[in-house]
Design a protein around this motif. Structure first.
Motif, PDB file in Angstrom:
ATOM      1  N   GLY B  82      25.513  25.808  63.084  1.00  0.00           N
ATOM      2  CA  GLY B  82      25.852  24.296  63.393  1.00  0.00           C
ATOM      3  C   GLY B  82      26.997  23.847  63.145  1.00  0.00           C
ATOM      4  N   VAL B  83      27.844  24.213  61.882  1.00  0.00           N
ATOM      5  CA  VAL B  83      29.218  23.839  61.709  1.00  0.00           C
ATOM      6  C   VAL B  83      29.906  24.202  62.725  1.00  0.00           C
ATOM      7  CG1 VAL B  83      30.843  23.943  59.795  1.00  0.00           C
ATOM      8  CG2 VAL B  83      28.728  23.422  59.309  1.00  0.00           C
ATOM      9  N   HIS B  84      29.844  25.634  63.057  1.00  0.00           N
ATOM     10  CA  HIS B  84      30.785  26.222  64.111  1.00  0.00           C
ATOM     11  C   HIS B  84      30.659  25.495  65.459  1.00  0.00           C
ATOM     12  CE1 HIS B  84      32.691  29.422  61.568  1.00  0.00           C
ATOM     13  NE2 HIS B  84      31.495  29.484  61.030  1.00  0.00           N
ATOM     14  N   ALA B  85      29.401  25.415  65.721  1.00  0.00           N
ATOM     15  CA  ALA B  85      29.033  24.623  67.036  1.00  0.00           C
ATOM     16  C   ALA B  85      29.689  23.283  67.077  1.00  0.00           C
ATOM     17  CB  ALA B  85      27.547  24.516  67.299  1.00  0.00           C
ATOM     18  N   THR B  86      29.796  22.501  66.051  1.00  0.00           N
ATOM     19  CA  THR B  86      30.400  21.143  65.942  1.00  0.00           C
ATOM     20  C   THR B  86      31.882  21.474  66.132  1.00  0.00           C
ATOM     21  OG1 THR B  86      28.453  20.560  64.554  1.00  0.00           O
ATOM     22  CG2 THR B  86      30.698  19.241  64.550  1.00  0.00           C
ATOM     23  N   ARG B  87      32.314  22.400  65.329  1.00  0.00           N
ATOM     24  CA  ARG B  87      33.907  22.507  65.665  1.00  0.00           C
ATOM     25  C   ARG B  87      34.374  22.738  67.068  1.00  0.00           C
ATOM     26  NH1 ARG B  87      34.767  26.235  60.393  1.00  0.00           N
ATOM     27  NH2 ARG B  87      34.745  24.718  58.505  1.00  0.00           N
ATOM     28  N   ALA B  88      33.310  23.391  67.579  1.00  0.00           N
ATOM     29  CA  ALA B  88      33.799  23.796  69.056  1.00  0.00           C
ATOM     30  C   ALA B  88      33.438  22.676  70.039  1.00  0.00           C
ATOM     31  CB  ALA B  88      33.078  25.259  69.364  1.00  0.00           C
ATOM     32  N   GLY B  89      33.010  21.703  69.405  1.00  0.00           N
ATOM     33  CA  GLY B  89      32.642  20.648  70.715  1.00  0.00           C
ATOM     34  C   GLY B  89      31.172  20.722  71.193  1.00  0.00           C
ATOM     35  N   GLU B  90      30.406  21.912  70.661  1.00  0.00           N
ATOM     36  CA  GLU B  90      29.123  21.904  71.299  1.00  0.00           C
ATOM     37  C   GLU B  90      27.936  21.299  70.367  1.00  0.00           C
ATOM     38  OE1 GLU B  90      28.482  26.253  71.320  1.00  0.00           O
ATOM     39  OE2 GLU B  90      30.327  26.694  72.437  1.00  0.00           O
ATOM     40  N   TYR B  91      27.898  19.816  70.736  1.00  0.00           N
ATOM     41  CA  TYR B  91      27.085  19.019  69.810  1.00  0.00           C
ATOM     42  C   TYR B  91      25.757  19.248  70.187  1.00  0.00           C
ATOM     43  CZ  TYR B  91      31.727  16.778  68.410  1.00  0.00           C
ATOM     44  OH  TYR B  91      33.012  16.604  67.988  1.00  0.00           O
ATOM     45  N   ARG B  92      25.336  19.485  71.221  1.00  0.00           N
ATOM     46  CA  ARG B  92      23.818  19.577  71.359  1.00  0.00           C
ATOM     47  C   ARG B  92      23.518  20.943  70.866  1.00  0.00           C
ATOM     48  NH1 ARG B  92      19.244  17.584  72.370  1.00  0.00           N
ATOM     49  NH2 ARG B  92      17.621  19.058  73.294  1.00  0.00           N
ATOM     50  N   ARG B  93      24.136  22.052  70.849  1.00  0.00           N
ATOM     51  CA  ARG B  93      23.637  23.132  70.201  1.00  0.00           C
ATOM     52  C   ARG B  93      23.672  23.074  68.825  1.00  0.00           C
ATOM     53  NH1 ARG B  93      26.889  27.715  68.962  1.00  0.00           N
ATOM     54  NH2 ARG B  93      25.404  29.703  68.293  1.00  0.00           N
ATOM     55  N   ALA B  94      24.761  21.902  68.193  1.00  0.00           N
ATOM     56  CA  ALA B  94      24.826  21.998  66.677  1.00  0.00           C
ATOM     57  C   ALA B  94      23.496  21.132  66.369  1.00  0.00           C
ATOM     58  CB  ALA B  94      26.175  21.128  66.420  1.00  0.00           C
ATOM     59  N   LEU B  95      22.915  20.397  67.033  1.00  0.00           N
ATOM     60  CA  LEU B  95      22.008  19.245  67.014  1.00  0.00           C
ATOM     61  C   LEU B  95      20.757  20.256  66.837  1.00  0.00           C
ATOM     62  CD1 LEU B  95      20.488  16.633  66.510  1.00  0.00           C
ATOM     63  CD2 LEU B  95      20.322  16.700  69.110  1.00  0.00           C
ATOM     64  N   VAL B  96      20.513  21.393  67.877  1.00  0.00           N
ATOM     65  CA  VAL B  96      19.373  22.108  67.713  1.00  0.00           C
ATOM     66  C   VAL B  96      19.317  22.888  66.683  1.00  0.00           C
ATOM     67  CG1 VAL B  96      18.284  24.140  68.972  1.00  0.00           C
ATOM     68  CG2 VAL B  96      19.036  21.838  70.302  1.00  0.00           C
ATOM     69  N   LEU B  97      20.557  23.707  66.228  1.00  0.00           N
ATOM     70  CA  LEU B  97      20.665  24.522  65.057  1.00  0.00           C
ATOM     71  C   LEU B  97      20.477  23.693  63.868  1.00  0.00           C
ATOM     72  CD1 LEU B  97      23.744  26.308  66.261  1.00  0.00           C
ATOM     73  CD2 LEU B  97      21.685  27.533  65.888  1.00  0.00           C
TER      74      LEU B  97
END
Lengths: 84, 198
Positions: B82-97
């Motif tokens: 989720g942290v990596h997804a946030t850094r990559a700007g993939e907030y939707r994926r970060a939320l699910v993770l």
């Protein structure tokens, strides 16, 4: 998956394998002195992996890495003699 | 775009920086020192009442302890990604993770509640003997940390849902606390459930 994500998954794979190994050791060699020592050392290695690859301590300044590293050494030193 | 994201993340990973808020790391270190002191007191008492601790430990279920470990490890995997997804700007994926990470945390709480209920039902309560005093104290304080971690993850989820409130630093700070909970369990699990010898 990003490089960071692959690193996290590799670390996770190690943690699962180490947990399985500890479970197997206890099931097959429970009560043996060296088993307690090996399980303690494996637990310490798992802490190291979590700190460095999940908490990303490996990118942190030296002082923070040293602080957590010293804690891990002391915690292992506290548990290990009791295991032996 | 994917290659560019990978390149950015690789550069970020190599750069020296303290992930999460500095005050969270001070808190983490303080907590580690306190738990280190608990481990020391546990080992001293264990050496004084070796046979009692050995006999009491046999009543703990290795399967339940392992299930709890696997739940926290899975949870940490979700939160770290989720942290990596946030850094990559993939907030939707970060939320699910992050939500999956929290779900595994809830699973840990439920398994622990089941374990405590079965132990109390069998008469193995806090004052039963010194081993069970340590068992309830260590797992109870750790459980409190898990519950606090779930509150942290709830705050992270609330921020990820709102585009105006998204802060990668908050996601990193919540993740750092959550991984500390995992790290502590990795030491408590062998101490209470595994390490035994004659």
């Amino acid at each position: 998956m990003t490089p960071g994500g692959r690193q996290v998954t590799a670390a996770w794979g190690y943690l699962l394998a180490a947990t399985a190994l500890c479970g197997w050791l206890i099931e097959t060699h429970r009560g043996v002195r060296w088993t307690a020592v090996v399980v303690t050392l494996i637990a310490s290695s798992k802490v190291y992996v979590i700190a460095n690859h999940f908490m990303k301590l490996n990118t942190a300044p030296l002082v923070w890495r040293a602080a957590v590293g010293i804690w891990l050494l002391i915690a292992t030193a506290v548990v290990l003699p009791g295991s032996w | 775009v994917a290659n560019a994201t990978e390149a950015v993340e690789t550069r970020q990973a190599r750069a020296i920086h303290l992930p999460a808020d500095g005050s969270m790391w001070v808190f983490v270190l303080g907590d580690l020192v306190i738990f280190g002191a608990y481990f020391l007191i546990f080992m001293i008492c264990r050496n004084q009442e070796h046979q009692l601790f050995l006999d009491s430990q046999r009543h703990l279920s290795l399967n339940i302890g392992t299930a709890n470990t696997l739940l926290l490890l899975a949870s940490s995997w979700f939160v770290a990604n989720g942290v990596h997804a946030t850094r990559a700007g993939e907030y939707r994926r970060a939320l699910v993770l992050t939500l999956w990470g929290g779900a595994c945390g809830v699973g840990f709480v439920l398994v622990k509640a089941y374990e405590w209920t079965s132990k109390i039902g069998a008469g193995l309560t806090f004052p039963h003997n010194d081993f069970y005093m340590f068992y309830y104290m260590l797992t109870g304080i750790h459980l409190f940390h898990v519950l606090l971690g779930l509150v942290f993850l709830g705050v992270v989820v609330a921020e990820l849902r709102d585009p105006d409130k998204r802060r990668p630093s908050m996601v990193e700070t919540g993740a750092t606390y959550w991984h500390m909970v995992d790290l502590l369990w990795v030491m408590i699990f062998p101490l209470l459930y595994l390490v035994s010898w004659r």
